[in-house]
Motif scaffolding. Structure first.
Motif, PDB file in Angstrom:
ATOM      1  N   GLN A 226       0.839  -1.197   0.000  1.00 11.87           N
ATOM      2  CA  GLN A 226       0.000   0.000   0.000  1.00 11.87           C
ATOM      3  C   GLN A 226       0.876   1.249   0.000  1.00 11.87           C
ATOM      4  O   GLN A 226       2.087   1.205   0.236  1.00 11.87           O
ATOM      5  N   ASP A 227       0.254   2.378  -0.215  1.00 12.55           N
ATOM      6  CA  ASP A 227       0.890   3.702  -0.192  1.00 12.55           C
ATOM      7  C   ASP A 227       2.034   3.803  -1.204  1.00 12.55           C
ATOM      8  O   ASP A 227       3.074   4.430  -0.957  1.00 12.55           O
ATOM      9  N   ILE A 228       1.916   3.156  -2.364  1.00 14.81           N
ATOM     10  CA  ILE A 228       2.930   3.299  -3.418  1.00 14.81           C
ATOM     11  C   ILE A 228       2.194   3.369  -4.758  1.00 14.81           C
ATOM     12  O   ILE A 228       1.237   2.645  -4.991  1.00 14.81           O
ATOM     13  N   SER A 229       2.650   4.281  -5.559  1.00 15.17           N
ATOM     14  CA  SER A 229       1.956   4.506  -6.834  1.00 15.17           C
ATOM     15  C   SER A 229       2.554   3.618  -7.940  1.00 15.17           C
ATOM     16  O   SER A 229       3.658   3.065  -7.808  1.00 15.17           O
ATOM     17  N   SER A 230       1.807   3.520  -9.012  1.00 13.01           N
ATOM     18  CA  SER A 230       2.298   2.747 -10.163  1.00 13.01           C
ATOM     19  C   SER A 230       3.535   3.368 -10.781  1.00 13.01           C
ATOM     20  O   SER A 230       4.430   2.673 -11.285  1.00 13.01           O
ATOM     21  N   LYS A 231       3.618   4.676 -10.710  1.00 15.64           N
ATOM     22  CA  LYS A 231       4.784   5.367 -11.238  1.00 15.64           C
ATOM     23  C   LYS A 231       6.039   4.951 -10.496  1.00 15.64           C
ATOM     24  O   LYS A 231       7.083   4.667 -11.117  1.00 15.64           O
ATOM     25  N   ASP A 232       5.937   4.896  -9.163  1.00 22.19           N
ATOM     26  CA  ASP A 232       7.120   4.518  -8.382  1.00 22.19           C
ATOM     27  C   ASP A 232       7.528   3.073  -8.683  1.00 22.19           C
ATOM     28  O   ASP A 232       8.722   2.749  -8.781  1.00 22.19           O
ATOM     29  N   VAL A 233       6.561   2.199  -8.819  1.00 23.03           N
ATOM     30  CA  VAL A 233       6.872   0.805  -9.126  1.00 23.03           C
ATOM     31  C   VAL A 233       7.555   0.674 -10.489  1.00 23.03           C
ATOM     32  O   VAL A 233       8.538  -0.049 -10.669  1.00 23.03           O
ATOM     33  N   LEU A 234       7.040   1.405 -11.484  1.00 20.68           N
ATOM     34  CA  LEU A 234       7.613   1.340 -12.827  1.00 20.68           C
ATOM     35  C   LEU A 234       9.044   1.853 -12.845  1.00 20.68           C
ATOM     36  O   LEU A 234       9.928   1.266 -13.487  1.00 20.68           O
ATOM     37  N   GLU A 235       9.278   2.984 -12.126  1.00 18.53           N
ATOM     38  CA  GLU A 235      10.630   3.525 -12.077  1.00 18.53           C
ATOM     39  C   GLU A 235      11.581   2.541 -11.407  1.00 18.53           C
ATOM     40  O   GLU A 235      12.730   2.368 -11.831  1.00 18.53           O
ATOM     41  N   LEU A 236      11.130   1.864 -10.343  1.00 16.75           N
ATOM     42  CA  LEU A 236      11.965   0.885  -9.656  1.00 16.75           C
ATOM     43  C   LEU A 236      12.327  -0.276 -10.585  1.00 16.75           C
ATOM     44  O   LEU A 236      13.476  -0.728 -10.626  1.00 16.75           O
ATOM     45  N   MET A 237      11.346  -0.756 -11.360  1.00 15.08           N
ATOM     46  CA  MET A 237      11.609  -1.871 -12.261  1.00 15.08           C
ATOM     47  C   MET A 237      12.543  -1.452 -13.402  1.00 15.08           C
ATOM     48  O   MET A 237      13.414  -2.218 -13.818  1.00 15.08           O
ATOM     49  N   LEU A 238      12.345  -0.218 -13.893  1.00 15.44           N
ATOM     50  CA  LEU A 238      13.230   0.268 -14.972  1.00 15.44           C
ATOM     51  C   LEU A 238      14.662   0.395 -14.483  1.00 15.44           C
ATOM     52  O   LEU A 238      15.608   0.061 -15.207  1.00 15.44           O
ATOM     53  N   ILE A 239      14.843   0.888 -13.244  1.00 15.77           N
ATOM     54  CA  ILE A 239      16.199   1.012 -12.703  1.00 15.77           C
ATOM     55  C   ILE A 239      16.820  -0.365 -12.520  1.00 15.77           C
ATOM     56  O   ILE A 239      18.005  -0.577 -12.814  1.00 15.77           O
ATOM     57  N   THR A 240      15.998  -1.340 -12.076  1.00 18.39           N
ATOM     58  CA  THR A 240      16.514  -2.711 -11.925  1.00 18.39           C
ATOM     59  C   THR A 240      16.963  -3.288 -13.267  1.00 18.39           C
ATOM     60  O   THR A 240      18.034  -3.899 -13.384  1.00 18.39           O
ATOM     61  N   GLN A 241      16.150  -3.082 -14.310  1.00 18.52           N
ATOM     62  CA  GLN A 241      16.523  -3.565 -15.640  1.00 18.52           C
ATOM     63  C   GLN A 241      17.742  -2.842 -16.193  1.00 18.52           C
ATOM     64  O   GLN A 241      18.557  -3.413 -16.913  1.00 18.52           O
ATOM     65  N   TYR A 242      17.869  -1.583 -15.833  1.00 14.94           N
ATOM     66  CA  TYR A 242      19.029  -0.798 -16.270  1.00 14.94           C
ATOM     67  C   TYR A 242      20.310  -1.411 -15.711  1.00 14.94           C
ATOM     68  O   TYR A 242      21.293  -1.606 -16.433  1.00 14.94           O
ATOM     69  N   PHE A 243      20.305  -1.725 -14.421  1.00 14.80           N
ATOM     70  CA  PHE A 243      21.491  -2.338 -13.827  1.00 14.80           C
ATOM     71  C   PHE A 243      21.737  -3.747 -14.383  1.00 14.80           C
ATOM     72  O   PHE A 243      22.895  -4.159 -14.536  1.00 14.80           O
ATOM     73  N   ASP A 244      20.678  -4.470 -14.660  1.00 18.50           N
ATOM     74  CA  ASP A 244      20.858  -5.789 -15.298  1.00 18.50           C
ATOM     75  C   ASP A 244      21.516  -5.650 -16.659  1.00 18.50           C
ATOM     76  O   ASP A 244      22.369  -6.474 -17.052  1.00 18.50           O
ATOM     77  N   MET A 245      21.130  -4.610 -17.391  1.00 12.62           N
ATOM     78  CA  MET A 245      21.732  -4.368 -18.709  1.00 12.62           C
ATOM     79  C   MET A 245      23.215  -4.059 -18.582  1.00 12.62           C
ATOM     80  O   MET A 245      24.047  -4.560 -19.348  1.00 12.62           O
TER      81      MET A 245
END
Length: 289
Positions: A226-245
């Protein structure tokens, strides 16, 4: 009065001419025959009744001014019922036949081009046989066959004809090679087009799968926390994929040097750009519907 006898024995396939006091008396075929010289009988000569062949080489000029030598083979035979004519009417049968052959060849070949002479070989042979049959029948000779066995142009002319034929075949071979190369290029282009089309389909499906996965991940993350927006989740996943790259590039043996903004502000810009791209794609899809 004593009388002297002698014998003449012609071989098989021949006939002896017997004269009496210089005048033709009779013919003697194979076997033993009695001749009485005391009565003026003598053997004037022997004729062969076998099939004989005469080969004649005749040089002449064609209509296109090319000198060519024809070899004609004539097979002939003395007619058994006309032995008298064959022996007494003709002195040299070979020379007579050769003269007629020369006359026919030099009357017909100059009307043809060199290429036509090769094609009309049977016609020339037929003309020679007809002419010899008519002319030699009165001398007791039967013409069985007349064949043009060889046609020999001048050596330089033969070399030129071979070069023309070789050049023609090389031209055909070059055209066939070019056509084969064209087919290869066309097929390669078609294969490349088909490959790119399939690659595009695969890439589109890959992107659809990525978008669907991101959508499901954002939905599940938002539901569980709770208390987390879809925007924050998307940014977190993009940063994770960035480091994987970055990890994949660093572990690759063929990696090249890349200069990328590696700061919190840079990561924020990257996430903003990707999010805007998704938004524009969704807007475009809504307009199409």
């Amino acid at each position: 009065m004593s009388c002297c006898f002698c014998f003449v024995c012609p071989s098989e396939g021949s006939v002896a001419i017997i004269e009496s006091c210089g005048k033709f008396d009779k013919t003697a075929y194979a076997g033993c025959h009695c001749v009485t010289p005391c009565f003026g009988q003598s053997v004037a000569g022997v004729l062969s009744l076998r099939v004989q062949q005469l080969d004649v080489r005749c040089e002449t000029k064609t209509r296109d001014n090319v000198f060519v030598t024809l070899v004609i083979s004539v097979q002939y035979q003395v007619q058994k019922e006309a032995v008298y004519d064959a022996f007494y009417k003709l002195t040299d049968s070979s020379s007579q036949i050769s003269s007629y052959i020369f006359d026919v060849v030099r009357a017909s070949v100059p009307k043809m081009n060199l290429d036509d002479v090769f094609e009309a070989k049977e016609e020339i042979a037929h003309t020679i046989k007809d002419e010899l049959t008519k002319s030699m029948a009165g001398y007791g000779f039967l013409i069985l066959h007349a064949l043009v066995t060889d046609i020999e142009p001048a050596h330089k002319v033969k070399e030129a004809m071979n070069e023309i034929n070789a050049a023609k075949r090389l031209r055909i071979a070059a055209a066939e090679t070019a056509e084969a190369h064209k087919v290869t290029m066309v097929k390669a282009a078609e294969a490349e087009s088909e490959s790119k089309y399939l690659q595009g389909q695969g890439m589109a499906r890959q992107r659809q799968a990525i978008i669907a996965g991101l959508r499901d991940s954002v939905r599940d993350f938002s539901t569980n926390i709770q208390d987390i927006s879809s925007k924050d989740v998307l940014e977190l996943m993009l940063i994770t994929q960035y480091f994987d790259m970055l990890r994949d590039i660093g572990s690759s043996n063929k990696a090249s040097t890349l200069f990328l903004p590696h700061s919190p502000a840079g990561l924020g810009d990257i996430s903003t750009q990707i999010r805007d791209a998704f938004l524009q794609g969704n807007a475009a899809a809504g307009l199409q519907k």
